[in-house]
Scaffold this motif. Structure first.
Motif, mmCIF file in Angstrom:
data_model
loop_
_atom_site.group_PDB
_atom_site.id
_atom_site.type_symbol
_atom_site.label_atom_id
_atom_site.label_comp_id
_atom_site.label_asym_id
_atom_site.label_seq_id
_atom_site.Cartn_x
_atom_site.Cartn_y
_atom_site.Cartn_z
ATOM 1 N N VAL A 24 -51.132 -26.411 26.914
ATOM 2 C CA VAL A 24 -50.932 -25.053 28.165
ATOM 3 C C VAL A 24 -51.383 -23.587 26.869
ATOM 4 C CG1 VAL A 24 -49.395 -23.614 29.575
ATOM 5 C CG2 VAL A 24 -49.676 -26.458 28.722
ATOM 6 N N GLY A 25 -51.875 -23.228 27.477
ATOM 7 C CA GLY A 25 -52.689 -21.309 26.510
ATOM 8 C C GLY A 25 -53.760 -21.914 25.917
ATOM 9 N N ALA A 26 -54.124 -23.283 25.767
ATOM 10 C CA ALA A 26 -55.435 -23.187 24.852
ATOM 11 C C ALA A 26 -56.872 -23.538 25.230
ATOM 12 C CB ALA A 26 -55.332 -24.888 23.633
ATOM 13 N N THR A 27 -57.705 -22.925 24.803
ATOM 14 C CA THR A 27 -58.691 -22.583 25.187
ATOM 15 C C THR A 27 -59.812 -23.771 24.701
ATOM 16 O OG1 THR A 27 -58.952 -20.457 25.350
ATOM 17 C CG2 THR A 27 -61.069 -21.409 24.868
ATOM 18 N N VAL A 28 -60.451 -24.829 25.502
ATOM 19 C CA VAL A 28 -61.131 -25.700 25.602
ATOM 20 C C VAL A 28 -62.952 -24.879 25.214
ATOM 21 C CG1 VAL A 28 -62.827 -28.008 25.917
ATOM 22 C CG2 VAL A 28 -60.106 -27.823 26.355
ATOM 23 N N GLU A 29 -63.894 -25.134 24.366
ATOM 24 C CA GLU A 29 -64.699 -25.062 23.741
ATOM 25 C C GLU A 29 -65.962 -26.059 24.363
ATOM 26 O OE1 GLU A 29 -66.137 -23.245 20.284
ATOM 27 O OE2 GLU A 29 -68.468 -22.748 20.919
ATOM 28 N N TRP A 30 -66.896 -26.547 25.321
ATOM 29 C CA TRP A 30 -67.611 -27.102 25.309
ATOM 30 C C TRP A 30 -69.441 -26.765 24.498
ATOM 31 C CZ3 TRP A 30 -64.537 -26.685 29.304
ATOM 32 C CH2 TRP A 30 -63.350 -27.076 29.951
ATOM 33 N N SER A 31 -69.753 -28.129 24.322
ATOM 34 C CA SER A 31 -70.753 -27.627 23.206
ATOM 35 C C SER A 31 -71.973 -28.614 23.736
ATOM 36 C CB SER A 31 -70.968 -27.253 21.725
ATOM 37 O OG SER A 31 -69.641 -26.002 21.543
ATOM 38 N N ASN A 32 -73.175 -27.981 23.907
ATOM 39 C CA ASN A 32 -74.109 -28.941 24.193
ATOM 40 C C ASN A 32 -74.908 -29.004 22.691
ATOM 41 O OD1 ASN A 32 -75.948 -30.656 25.014
ATOM 42 N ND2 ASN A 32 -77.151 -28.935 26.113
ATOM 43 N N THR A 33 -74.666 -30.277 22.376
ATOM 44 C CA THR A 33 -75.241 -30.707 21.434
ATOM 45 C C THR A 33 -76.308 -32.155 21.199
ATOM 46 O OG1 THR A 33 -74.011 -32.963 20.850
ATOM 47 C CG2 THR A 33 -73.352 -30.242 19.818
ATOM 48 N N GLY A 34 -76.935 -32.421 22.403
ATOM 49 C CA GLY A 34 -77.937 -33.140 22.950
ATOM 50 C C GLY A 34 -79.057 -32.121 22.722
ATOM 51 N N LEU A 35 -80.690 -33.028 23.197
ATOM 52 C CA LEU A 35 -81.078 -31.958 23.781
ATOM 53 C C LEU A 35 -81.533 -32.354 24.848
ATOM 54 C CD1 LEU A 35 -83.449 -35.193 21.422
ATOM 55 C CD2 LEU A 35 -82.419 -32.818 21.071
ATOM 56 N N TYR B 129 -69.426 -23.029 26.382
ATOM 57 C CA TYR B 129 -68.872 -22.901 27.861
ATOM 58 C C TYR B 129 -67.478 -22.627 26.991
ATOM 59 C CZ TYR B 129 -66.400 -22.336 32.088
ATOM 60 O OH TYR B 129 -66.020 -22.128 32.936
ATOM 61 N N ARG B 130 -66.663 -21.834 27.072
ATOM 62 C CA ARG B 130 -65.127 -22.227 26.566
ATOM 63 C C ARG B 130 -64.448 -21.462 27.917
ATOM 64 N NH1 ARG B 130 -64.065 -18.220 21.311
ATOM 65 N NH2 ARG B 130 -65.455 -19.244 20.019
ATOM 66 N N LEU B 131 -63.420 -22.295 28.253
ATOM 67 C CA LEU B 131 -62.125 -22.646 29.567
ATOM 68 C C LEU B 131 -60.924 -22.084 28.639
ATOM 69 C CD1 LEU B 131 -61.625 -22.395 32.526
ATOM 70 C CD2 LEU B 131 -61.582 -24.712 32.413
ATOM 71 N N ARG B 132 -60.382 -21.280 29.426
ATOM 72 C CA ARG B 132 -58.286 -21.662 28.743
ATOM 73 C C ARG B 132 -57.983 -22.234 29.994
ATOM 74 N NH1 ARG B 132 -54.919 -17.637 25.966
ATOM 75 N NH2 ARG B 132 -53.022 -17.769 27.232
#
Length: 86
Positions: free
Chosen positions: A24-35, A68-71
């Motif tokens: 709880v309270g953490a931020t997730v970052e999704w990074s597009n490493t694909g093509l 993209y980041r989301l808390r």
């Protein structure tokens, strides 16, 4: 707030890792490493089970190299999906 390590990669064949435990309270970052262009969105099943703690999101289109980041401020079981492949 630092993102959860390691970030969740959006690859052309799915998320890597496929599951994360996020405090709880953490931020997730999704990074597009694909093509290809990808996204991180609330799965349809989560949208149908809405309640006061429901977290909904839509990263929009993420080109290769974008992120993209989301808390997450509430404790709940979530998932993520890519609307490009639904």
């Amino acid at each position: 707030q630092r993102p959860v390590e390691p970030p969740d990669a959006l690859r052309d064949d799915g998320f890597d890792p496929p599951a994360l435990t996020v405090p709880v309270g953490a931020t997730v970052e999704w990074s597009n490493t694909g093509l290809l262009t990808h996204s991180s969105v609330t799965p349809p099943v989560t949208l149908q089970a809405a309640d006061a703690n429901n977290v909904t999101w839509d990263s929009g289109e993420l080109a290769p190299g974008d992120s993209y980041r989301l808390r997450f401020d509430h404790c709940r079981r979530e998932g993520a999906s890519c609307k490009m492949f639904r």
